[in-house]
Design an enzyme around this catalytic site. Structure first.
Site: not given
Ligand code: NAI
Length: 411
Positions: A264, A269, A292, A295
């Site tokens: 995604d 992009e 993308h 969300g």
């Molecule tokens: P979050 O901050 O709640 O969770 C991220 C998790 O990854 C945390 O538990 C953190 O400790 C862990 N983490 C950080 N570095 C790491 C590593 N090197 N190895 C393993 N774990 C690691 O974030 P959330 O809300 O869950 O979002 C996750 C991702 O999804 C973000 O990159 C965000 O930008 C992306 N996203 C994409 C969307 C889309 O439209 N495709 C929409 C919303 C979010």
């Protein structure tokens, strides 16, 4: 004498870019009715004119709040970005002006998790390939390499908001869930943590990435990680485009080492809807490509409307800055039966003692005090339980303290 008070209908609010109705409803419920709504973004000149005299502004990604625009917003108290990103705002300038900026980082968690669940099922049945072939007139009617997801193992990398929500949904389908995270995370349901990435990759039929964009996650999933995945396994990336190195992924999909992928987010992009999407993954039947939109749902937009409006209301009503992206975060109790003074200042020595002196010389009892500093800026909140009246000179005295950026009071 007039008691100092804070009248909500005097708070001017400007909402740009067609912000969801939920925001207006939340504001109105709390008495904020002085709201102007515009359907689109404004160019710099029009924005400077529109924002003059406004106390709160709500934007999405197309409104650029530059230093120049912020200079024109002499009354601005706070900014709501009704989206995830905040790089359209000059955050440092907003901070130096004592203007907290809020966003909605978690309103679309569920939307991303649901899309990933759908992709897991589609990939497991080979539907992307079967669909592509059917579009070309081919009839791939076979059960070969087509599986239920029940009993299969999902490996989640990054067990945060999205990763853990996905974990719950996947278990509902009967999947076995394992995960890795750099932080210790409470496993939900029957999910189990694995000690390291290679262990997770060696066990997973599906691997889904949910890490944030950090220096550590840039290119974290490259040739070695892809090679460590089980033959025929599937990779899903709906996190950030630079987390997965695309060339080795394309190669593993061509060679058949991986059964399929759903992607995604991409290293590069298209900037606009008219630009071409270019990727080595284009044209591969076993890959789901989406622009993308993980969300991007109506429900997420509605949640964003409520979440950001509530943060603005909380800051305006009670001074709490929880969720601000550029400001010291202070969670404050309700201020019933007290007057609350909010003092935003440059973080220079002596401010707190000057504030306290202003109240002690007037024999006013301080019933609560909260202080948070954040590098260059400091935020002090003072609750006093004596009646405060106009003419006491408190506001002027607070404003005269060296380093003061902004003073507000709530009663
Ligand atoms: P979050 O901050 O709640 O969770 C991220 C998790 O990854 C945390 O538990 C953190 O400790 C862990 N983490 C950080 N570095 C790491 C590593 N090197 N190895 C393993 N774990 C690691 O974030 P959330 O809300 O869950 O979002 C996750 C991702 O999804 C973000 O990159 C965000 O930008 C992306 N996203 C994409 C969307 C889309 O439209 N495709 C929409 C919303 C979010």
């Amino acid at each position: 004498m007039t008691t100092l008070s804070f009248s909500k209908d005097k708070i001017r609010i400007l909402l740009l870019e067609g912000i969801h109705e939920n925001a207006v409803a939340s504001l109105a419920r709390q008495g904020y009715t002085n709201v102007e709504r515009l359907p689109g973004a404004l160019d710099a000149a029009a924005l400077k004119e529109a924002i003059a005299g406004v106390h709160m502004v709500g934007i999405r990604s197309r409104t650029k709040l530059t230093a120049d625009v912020l200079d024109a917003a002499e009354r601005l108290m706070c900014v709501g970005c009704f989206c995830i990103g905040t790089n359209q705002v000059d955050l440092a300038t907003a901070r130096a002006k004592g203007v907290p900026v809020f966003n909605a980082p978690y309103s679309n968690t569920r939307s991303v998790a649901e899309l990933v669940v759908a992709e897991i099922i589609m990939l497991s049945r080979g539907i992307p390939e079967k669909s592509a072939k059917a579009h070309r007139g081919q009839w791939l009617k076979t059960a070969t390499d087509s599986h239920e997801v029940r009993g299969k193992t999902l490996g989640i990398i990054g067990y945060g908001h999205i990763g853990s929500q996905l974990s719950v949904l996947a278990e509902g389908l009967g999947m076995r869930v394992i995960y890795v995270d750099i932080e210790e995370k409470l496993p939900l349901g029957n999910a189990q943590v694995r000690p390291d990435l290679p262990t997770l990759l060696g066990e997973s039929d599906f691997v889904s990435l949910h890490v944030p964009a950090t220096a550590q996650t840039a290119n974290m999933f490259g040739a070695a990680e892809i090679a460590a995945m089980k033959p025929g396994a599937h990779l899903i990336n709906a996190s950030r485009g630079n987390v997965v190195v695309i060339e080795p992924l394309a190669e593993a999909l061509r060679s058949g080492h991986l059964g399929g992928a759903a992607v995604d987010v991409f290293p590069s992009e298209p900037a606009t809807l008219d630009d071409e999407f270019v990727s080595p993954l284009r044209g591969m039947d076993n890959v789901i490509l989406s622009p993308h939109v993980g969300g991007s749902t109506q429900e997420a937009q509605a949640n964003i409307g409520t979440e950001v409006a509530e943060k603005l209301i909380r800051y305006s009503d009670n001074g709490s800055t929880i969720g601000a992206v550029n400001f010291a975060e202070v969670a404050l109790p309700p201020h019933r039966d007290v007057t609350r003074f909010l003092h935003i200042h440059r973080n220079v020595p002596g401010v707190l003692s000057s504030i306290n002196e202003i109240f002690s010389t007037r024999r006013i009892n301080i019933s609560g005090q909260f202080l948070q500093t954040d590098g260059e800026m400091g935020y002090v909140v003072v609750d006093v339980d004596a009646p405060i009246e106009a003419g006491m000179g408190i506001r002027k005295a607070l404003e005269a303290i060296d380093g003061t950026v902004r003073v507000r009071f709530l009663s």
